[in-house]
Design an enzyme around this catalytic site. Sequence first.
Site, mmCIF file in Angstrom:
data_model
loop_
_atom_site.group_PDB
_atom_site.id
_atom_site.type_symbol
_atom_site.label_atom_id
_atom_site.label_comp_id
_atom_site.label_asym_id
_atom_site.label_seq_id
_atom_site.Cartn_x
_atom_site.Cartn_y
_atom_site.Cartn_z
ATOM 1 N N ARG A 110 0.829 -1.203 0.000
ATOM 2 C CA ARG A 110 0.000 0.000 0.000
ATOM 3 C C ARG A 110 0.865 1.255 0.000
ATOM 4 O O ARG A 110 1.934 1.291 0.616
ATOM 5 C CB ARG A 110 -0.872 -0.026 1.269
ATOM 6 N N THR A 408 -9.058 0.679 -10.162
ATOM 7 C CA THR A 408 -8.171 -0.414 -9.724
ATOM 8 C C THR A 408 -8.250 -1.576 -10.711
ATOM 9 O O THR A 408 -9.078 -1.572 -11.616
ATOM 10 C CB THR A 408 -8.536 -0.858 -8.288
ATOM 11 N N THR A 426 -3.470 -0.748 -7.993
ATOM 12 C CA THR A 426 -4.260 0.454 -8.252
ATOM 13 C C THR A 426 -3.400 1.700 -8.307
ATOM 14 O O THR A 426 -2.274 1.699 -7.814
ATOM 15 C CB THR A 426 -5.299 0.625 -7.106
ATOM 16 N N GLU A 447 -3.846 7.918 -3.966
ATOM 17 C CA GLU A 447 -4.344 6.940 -2.984
ATOM 18 C C GLU A 447 -4.702 7.555 -1.648
ATOM 19 O O GLU A 447 -5.545 7.029 -0.913
ATOM 20 C CB GLU A 447 -3.292 5.850 -2.780
ATOM 21 N N SER A 474 -7.779 0.459 2.684
ATOM 22 C CA SER A 474 -8.160 -0.027 1.356
ATOM 23 C C SER A 474 -9.342 -0.980 1.480
ATOM 24 O O SER A 474 -9.688 -1.444 2.575
ATOM 25 C CB SER A 474 -6.978 -0.762 0.729
ATOM 26 N N SER A 475 -9.950 -1.264 0.334
ATOM 27 C CA SER A 475 -10.985 -2.304 0.261
ATOM 28 C C SER A 475 -10.527 -3.496 -0.561
ATOM 29 O O SER A 475 -11.315 -4.418 -0.796
ATOM 30 C CB SER A 475 -12.253 -1.725 -0.373
ATOM 31 N N GLY A 495 -12.734 -1.698 -7.868
ATOM 32 C CA GLY A 495 -14.036 -1.083 -7.570
ATOM 33 C C GLY A 495 -14.119 -0.328 -6.263
ATOM 34 O O GLY A 495 -15.217 -0.148 -5.734
ATOM 35 N N GLY A 496 -12.989 0.111 -5.685
ATOM 36 C CA GLY A 496 -13.056 0.844 -4.419
ATOM 37 C C GLY A 496 -13.765 0.001 -3.379
ATOM 38 O O GLY A 496 -13.566 -1.219 -3.283
HETATM 39 N N1 GLY Z 1 -8.183 2.479 -3.972
HETATM 40 C C1 GLY Z 1 -9.033 1.380 -3.852
HETATM 41 C C2 GLY Z 1 -8.832 0.611 -2.604
HETATM 42 O O1 GLY Z 1 -7.772 0.694 -2.039
HETATM 43 O O2 GLY Z 1 -9.703 -0.073 -2.169
#
Ligand code: GLY
Length: 599
Positions: A110, A408, A426, A447, A474-475, A495-496
């Site tokens: 990340r 992403t 992403t 991010e 994050s997701s 997809g966030g």
């Molecule tokens: N930027 C998408 C996530 O980290 O979930």
Amino acid sequence: MRRPAVRPLALVALAGALVSTGAAAPPTTAAAPPKVPVAAGYGGAVASVDADASAVGIAVLRSGGNAVDAAVATAAALGVTEPYSAGVGGGGYLVYYDAKSRRVHTIDGRETAPASATATLFQENGVPIPFEEGQTSGRSVGVPGTPATWTSALDAWGSRPLRQLLKPAEELARDGFTVDATFRSQTELNQARFKDFPDTAKLFLPGGALPVVGSTFKNPDLAATYAELGRKGTGALYRGPIAEDIVRAVRTPPVDPAASRKVRSGDLTTRDLRAYETKRQAPTQVSYRGLDVYSMAPSSSGGTTVGEALNILEGTDLGSLSEAQYLHRFIEASRISFADRGRWVGDPAAVDVPTRQLLSQRYADSRACLISPDRALTSPLAPGDPRRPQPCATTGRAAPTTYEGENTTHLTVADRWGNVVSYTLTIESTGGSAITVPGRGFLLNNELTDFSFAPAAPGVPDPNLPGPGKRPRSSMSPTIVLDDGRPVLAVGSPGGATIITTVLQTLIGHLDRGLPLVDAIAAPRASQRNQTTTELEPGLWNSPVRAELEALGQGFRQNPEIGAATGVQRLPDGRWLAAAETSRRGGGSAMVVRPYGRP
Ligand code: GLY
């Protein structure tokens, strides 16, 4: 999403390059790989959104590389053909099943905030700045984690040098690929902000216009960057001239002086880049229907939130329910687990995250009893307290779910030895921060907009406020499912925050509703994230099941397209099956090394 203009030299010559010295072979114009959403056979499998990237991964597997080698090569190719979703300017999470030890490992790659970041990073005079202004700014750029992820993965489990694995992507960038409608439309979406950054406009708006469908898109600067990383290692992005270029672009965003847009600078330093490290950490794990589901632990909320929802659903026979009741339970489990995500999940290096307790069956049972078969819960729903589970209790104060962009990309790889990689990467928004590092051919992420700009609700603790060196929540939910220690399935999606519901829906569609993996991926999606309304794709919006759900008190709004999943499955006869989208984002690309039989 795009068909290559010509088959890149390194892709065709990859087998030779990988096993010998990487010497050049004669140029070729072999045909583009076909783009199909499902394939089955032997020797390994790759699924991604892009046929060219999948083909790069397959070539690595065919030449004797393993799943980690193939994942890195595929990801690098996606950095060329999916530059608005992924690249060396971004970050991601990689989950790896090691067949020899039968263990699952993860890498947290990340992006991190600068050491100077505080909780008010996105506030001015005590007020959050508009989200769109945060998106297109140096302020939102975190230290990229993707290059370090590749090196960490290869050092730990790879069998090929980075230089060889970057070669196909380097040549793809140099030789170009053929622009398709999706690439053009994603460029169009960004046209206004890309225009304001001359380096970005020069690269992505050739001649000042949108790239024409069918034209060849080349990125020689990115080819040179990949060549440099191949020669020097990915450390070259964290120290030295590339790092200095990144820092300059963040601190003094290269904006057109005539642009009216206000572009805030960021405070990233060369020291921040030098300090970056990926994290190896234990995966999340829950048991579901006798299988072991592994995913990404915080700083991603993917593993805990998918895991909690599966635990909530564990007590219900989803396979025997009507379509409406099945969707109702899925929506409610998502709503509850998102309430807990919002209250409890952030970067564990900065806040206390009760990961183990969120994943306990006892806690899930205490939350599952909130679900009624004939009445929908209302959102925002208050979180529970996983440290002190109380049956049916909602102990905290409700807070809405903060906004996350929906871009992403995800790739999934399996090899002939049974190793599996599930990797989501992403640059955050489609087009990231819109800032191209001058002369380097890649976009910088935005991010840090995944942080809460302000607490989600006044007086409610928010674990996802910015902080020094902190990773935004994050997701991303790269997932691998084992049966008695052996992989049966791996999936993930962009997809966030909808990533979580997409992965969950794909898992239960396949495991509980008995859908073949490609159909579970193609099924129309719903996404409930502790919000008053649940998003529905047209396939569900236009279905009679919507009225049945509304009669239970569920409320909906439309979302034209949610996610773009890929996955691999080990079939009972020993073949690998690769599966991708049939139509979302222009359809995905599933390939196996040696196709055999019907998928
Ligand atoms: N930027 C998408 C996530 O980290 O979930």
